[in-house]
Design an enzyme around this catalytic site. Structure first.
Site, PDB file in Angstrom:
ATOM      1  N   HIS A  11       0.922  -0.951  -0.058  1.00  0.00           N
ATOM      2  CA  HIS A  11      -0.267   0.142   0.199  1.00  0.00           C
ATOM      3  C   HIS A  11       0.956   0.730  -0.102  1.00  0.00           C
ATOM      4  O   HIS A  11       2.474   0.973   0.467  1.00  0.00           O
ATOM      5  CB  HIS A  11      -0.782  -0.009   1.213  1.00  0.00           C
ATOM      6  CG  HIS A  11      -1.934   1.143   1.343  1.00  0.00           C
ATOM      7  ND1 HIS A  11      -1.297   2.460   1.801  1.00  0.00           N
ATOM      8  CD2 HIS A  11      -3.230   1.292   1.156  1.00  0.00           C
ATOM      9  CE1 HIS A  11      -2.308   2.842   1.093  1.00  0.00           C
ATOM     10  NE2 HIS A  11      -3.724   2.409   1.644  1.00  0.00           N
ATOM     11  N   ASP A  55       3.293  -4.258   8.248  1.00  0.00           N
ATOM     12  CA  ASP A  55       2.287  -4.002   8.307  1.00  0.00           C
ATOM     13  C   ASP A  55       0.605  -5.023   7.962  1.00  0.00           C
ATOM     14  O   ASP A  55       0.651  -5.616   7.262  1.00  0.00           O
ATOM     15  CB  ASP A  55       2.075  -2.950   6.601  1.00  0.00           C
ATOM     16  CG  ASP A  55       0.662  -2.489   6.766  1.00  0.00           C
ATOM     17  OD1 ASP A  55      -0.613  -2.151   7.171  1.00  0.00           O
ATOM     18  OD2 ASP A  55       0.801  -1.921   5.234  1.00  0.00           O
ATOM     19  N   GLN A 105      -4.376  -5.054   7.062  1.00  0.00           N
ATOM     20  CA  GLN A 105      -5.238  -6.325   6.209  1.00  0.00           C
ATOM     21  C   GLN A 105      -5.503  -7.235   7.147  1.00  0.00           C
ATOM     22  O   GLN A 105      -6.026  -8.595   6.862  1.00  0.00           O
ATOM     23  CB  GLN A 105      -5.092  -6.312   4.777  1.00  0.00           C
ATOM     24  CG  GLN A 105      -5.949  -4.700   4.439  1.00  0.00           C
ATOM     25  CD  GLN A 105      -6.945  -4.066   3.968  1.00  0.00           C
ATOM     26  OE1 GLN A 105      -7.705  -4.967   4.636  1.00  0.00           O
ATOM     27  NE2 GLN A 105      -7.097  -2.683   3.905  1.00  0.00           N
ATOM     28  N   LYS A 145     -10.615  -0.399  11.043  1.00  0.00           N
ATOM     29  CA  LYS A 145     -11.092  -1.727   9.725  1.00  0.00           C
ATOM     30  C   LYS A 145     -11.016  -3.078  10.555  1.00  0.00           C
ATOM     31  O   LYS A 145     -11.264  -4.008  10.156  1.00  0.00           O
ATOM     32  CB  LYS A 145      -9.735  -1.700   8.786  1.00  0.00           C
ATOM     33  CG  LYS A 145      -9.143  -0.927   8.073  1.00  0.00           C
ATOM     34  CD  LYS A 145      -8.023  -1.009   7.481  1.00  0.00           C
ATOM     35  CE  LYS A 145      -7.583  -0.004   6.456  1.00  0.00           C
ATOM     36  NZ  LYS A 145      -8.252   0.573   4.814  1.00  0.00           N
ATOM     37  N   CYS A 187      -4.883   1.518  -3.733  1.00  0.00           N
ATOM     38  CA  CYS A 187      -3.261   2.648  -3.333  1.00  0.00           C
ATOM     39  C   CYS A 187      -2.094   2.105  -3.134  1.00  0.00           C
ATOM     40  O   CYS A 187      -1.174   1.826  -1.811  1.00  0.00           O
ATOM     41  CB  CYS A 187      -3.111   3.287  -1.457  1.00  0.00           C
ATOM     42  SG  CYS A 187      -4.716   3.746  -1.421  1.00  0.00           S
TER      43      CYS A 187
HETATM   44  N1  PMP Z   1      -1.935  -0.763   4.831  1.00  0.00           N
HETATM   45  C1  PMP Z   1      -3.246  -1.145   4.016  1.00  0.00           C
HETATM   46  C2  PMP Z   1      -2.403  -2.405   4.103  1.00  0.00           C
HETATM   47  C3  PMP Z   1      -3.870  -0.960   4.053  1.00  0.00           C
HETATM   48  O1  PMP Z   1      -4.859  -0.966   3.176  1.00  0.00           O
HETATM   49  C4  PMP Z   1      -3.883   0.424   4.173  1.00  0.00           C
HETATM   50  C5  PMP Z   1      -5.454   0.948   4.145  1.00  0.00           C
HETATM   51  N2  PMP Z   1      -6.126   0.316   2.805  1.00  0.00           N
HETATM   52  C6  PMP Z   1      -3.354   1.311   5.288  1.00  0.00           C
HETATM   53  C7  PMP Z   1      -1.919   0.894   4.897  1.00  0.00           C
HETATM   54  C8  PMP Z   1      -3.452   2.693   5.140  1.00  0.00           C
HETATM   55  O2  PMP Z   1      -4.802   2.680   6.406  1.00  0.00           O
HETATM   56  P1  PMP Z   1      -5.067   3.668   6.902  1.00  0.00           P
HETATM   57  O3  PMP Z   1      -5.494   4.841   5.938  1.00  0.00           O
HETATM   58  O4  PMP Z   1      -6.176   3.315   8.042  1.00  0.00           O
HETATM   59  O5  PMP Z   1      -3.874   4.975   7.562  1.00  0.00           O
END
Ligand code: PMP
Length: 406
Positions: free
Chosen positions: A117, A194, A197, A220, A363
């Site tokens: 991401h 990270d 997910q 999430k 993203c």
């Molecule tokens: N890393 C991953 C793998 C994600 O899926 C996401 C959210 N889509 C993020 C980071 C960023 O999370 P947040 O927008 O809650 O800061």
């Protein structure tokens, strides 16, 4: 699962029952979490830590209890290893800044993977630019798994940190994090996972995994927006300089210089989101009551069922097909001439039928480059989703395709 606990799911969208398949972006909230926010502002709201009065002490206790609940949820050894953040993104930025200040210099390298991401790419790029360091990328193999042989080659005395996703937010596949961590540790290199997910879907045990840092987002995980955590082993966190300066992170402030507070407060400058942390604690307990293993099994069933049903529609391409997925999967549809049906069109026609999916690059633009597409259609599940909703989605997708391909 306890679908009736989620009031938002009872509504209709465009005259159709809402099917919410955008859980990888954010989850819906159970009534107990919504009530917790209201309870906080109705009965005990006060700024924490600095107050001697009753409400401040109650609020402080709630915030610190939540830290302990979350430490237990992710298997941290001590609650002071859990730092509250605004979310995964802030956790990664904090780490990139603080770790970078302490340990990264010119010519050093940081390793990420090819399916990250943007949150786990850009903060490291910024650090590398600041420190004249290099970002190295673990390439993907044909089946979209990480090329572990290439990873072994990338590890070197120049590597200062490895930061990889536990579960891909696009593909839903789980990376071999234990192996990634073991190989890095053999060379004394710390690893950040990270968990944005993974923590919502599968049991996480940071001690068993042996990661040095772990980040995730409350929103999430059935909790409100604006709260997340950065876990770090004490021996690492205690070596890192603060990320932000301000109230609460200090021991003493003098014009000659400031001394910093102990863990975890050193990394929590200013008034924290203590209502968010409290509500996250309530959400975490709710997840534990459902049982993390049961949640994982339920969502695993949903992803496998969705993949099987999608496989029967002509022209559907599922990414990382046949591999075990955690909570999410991505697809595209190709017409008889092999031309991509634009995911945006599919998303819009699904929305008209009450079905919320996410389309776009999620993203993860570098991964889209590897897949050779502008975007995908992603469906992602939470504890409340059902096989019946997948049937409704499949029928809606077939209707959408009958329009788009006619
Ligand atoms: N890393 C991953 C793998 C994600 O899926 C996401 C959210 N889509 C993020 C980071 C960023 O999370 P947040 O927008 O809650 O800061």
């Amino acid at each position: 699962m306890r679908r009736e606990d989620f009031p938002i799911l009872k509504q209709q969208v465009h005259g159709k029952p809402l099917v919410y398949f955008d859980n990888a972006a954010t989850s819906q909230k159970p009534q107990c979490v919504i009530d917790a926010i209201s309870e906080a502002y109705t009965t005990w709201n006060a700024n924490i830590h600095r107050g001697t009065h009753h409400l401040s002490q109650v609020a402080t206790a709630k915030h610190e209890e939540a830290r302990q609940i979350l430490a237990d949820l992710i298997g941290a050894k001590q609650s002071k290893e859990v730092l509250f953040t605004r979310g995964t993104t802030e956790g990664l930025n904090m780490l990139a800044f603080s770790f970078g200040e302490a340990f990264v210099g010119e010519g050093d390298e940081i390793i990420v993977s090819g399916l990250e991401h943007h949150s786990n790419i850009v903060p490291w790029q910024m650090l590398c630019e600041r420190k004249h360091a290099m970002l190295r990328v673990i390439p993907l193999r044909e089946d979209l798994s990480l090329d572990m042989n290439a990873y072994k080659q990338l590890l070197s005395p120049r590597t200062k940190l490895v930061s990889v996703a536990h579960v891909s937010n696009v593909l839903g596949i789980q990376n071999p994090v234990e192996q990634i961590i073991r190989l890095a540790h053999e060379q004394g290199i710390p690893v950040c996972i990270d968990g944005a997910q993974s923590a919502p879907h599968i049991p996480v045990d940071v001690q068993a995994m042996d990661c040095d840092f772990f980040v995730c987002s409350g929103h999430k995980m059935y909790a409100p927006t604006g709260i997340g955590l950065l876990y770090g082993k004490e021996n690492w966190l205690s070596q890192l300089p603060p990320y932000q300066g301000g109230g609460e992170m200090i021991q003493h402030v003098r014009w000659e210089g400031t001394t910093y507070n102990e863990l975890p407060y050193r990394f929590e400058a200013g008034t924290p989101d203590y209502v968010g942390s409290y509500a996250w604690g309530v959400a975490a307990k709710y997840m534990q009551e459902c049982g993390m293993a049961a949640l994982a099994a339920h969502e695993q069933d949903l992803t496998a069922y969705a993949e099987q049903q999608l496989g029967q529609i002509a022209g559907v391409k599922i990414y990382a097909a046949g591999q075990k997925k955690v909570g999410a999967l991505s697809l595209n549809v190709y017409d008889a001439a092999g031309k991509l049906v634009h995911p945006f069109d599919i998303g819009a026609l699904l929305d008209q039928q009450g079905i919320a999916v996410r389309i776009g690059h999620h993203c993860a633009e570098p991964l889209m480059g590897t897949l050779g597409v502008v975007g995908t259609v992603r469906i992602s599940f939470g504890m409340y989703n059902t096989r019946e909703e997948i049937d409704a989605f499949i029928a809606a997708l077939q209707r959408a395709l009958s329009i788009l391909l006619s």
